[in-house]
Design a protein around this motif. Structure first.
Motif: not given
Ligand code: AMP
Length: 200
Positions: A143-145, A159-165
């Motif tokens: 989705i990010e692109i 968003v988990s760590t925020g690194e992908t954003l």
């Molecule tokens: P991050 O870079 O750690 O913020 O992770 C973001 C990416 O991982 C996004 O593309 C999310 O769709 C995917 N993501 C993060 N957490 C989850 C989760 N708990 N379950 C499934 N996908 C996740």
């Protein structure tokens, strides 16, 4: 009477985290699923059958009674509203569903904001409640692109760590919901005389 409990798990990282959690709790003797394309694993000793399925299909397997117990993210339970009994929070799969915009984005025409997401229901409801009209761009991944390629102004994604954003020059602006893995159960419902709901 069937003597095996069937547990549906989402393929990928969450199936490993679920298995490790169940192992530590003494529920299963299986330590890891070996990745040889098998999608069903039997724990003969503990009488458990594990099904590895697509994450959002976990809800369908439980709803249909093909599995007794499932592990699924709260985000998917909110998006799809499966007819299942939602139970305990599990100590993994923590993330948040957020709205993100490109860094230094121009203020878009308020009447025509395009939002890319794989959560159309939650996204529509959120922006509706904010009084903002949006055009939904339905995607299934990466989705990010979407803003980088010009097909949307903003995104709604996990968003988990925020690194992908960060890696895609996006800024998290609003958190819509917090999510984590949940245990869900098959809910065979029966309306007995007097419409008393019974769970058996
Ligand atoms: P991050 O870079 O750690 O913020 O992770 C973001 C990416 O991982 C996004 O593309 C999310 O769709 C995917 N993501 C993060 N957490 C989850 C989760 N708990 N379950 C499934 N996908 C996740």
């Amino acid at each position: 009477m069937k003597d095996f409990i069937t547990i549906a798990l989402p393929k990928g990282r969450m199936s490993e985290e679920s298995l490790s959690h169940f192992y530590q709790c003494g529920i299963t003797k299986i330590k890891e699923f070996n990745h040889d394309r098998k999608l069903i694993f039997d724990d003969i000793e503990k009488k458990i059958k594990f099904l590895l399925v697509r994450s959002k299909d976990v809800g369908t397997y439980i709803e249909q009674g093909a599995a007794d117990i499932g592990v699924i993210g709260f985000d998917l339970l909110k998006e799809h509203e499966f007819n299942v009994y939602i139970s305990t929070k599990l100590p993994f799969g923590k993330c948040r569903l957020s709205v993100a915009w490109p860094q230094n984005h121009d203020e878009p025409n308020k009447r025509h904001i395009k939002v890319a997401t794989k959560y159309p229901r939650i996204t529509s409801k959120y922006f509706y409640e904010q009084g903002i009209n949006i055009e939904l761009i339905n995607l299934y991944g990466s989705i990010e692109i979407a803003p980088l390629t010009g097909i949307s102004h903003a995104i709604v994604d996990l968003v988990s760590t925020g690194e992908t954003l960060k890696a895609n020059n996006l800024i998290e602006k609003n958190r819509i919901l917090n999510s984590e893995a949940r245990l869900i159960f098959f809910m065979p419902l029966m309306f007995s005389k007097g419409s008393k709901l019974q769970i058996f």
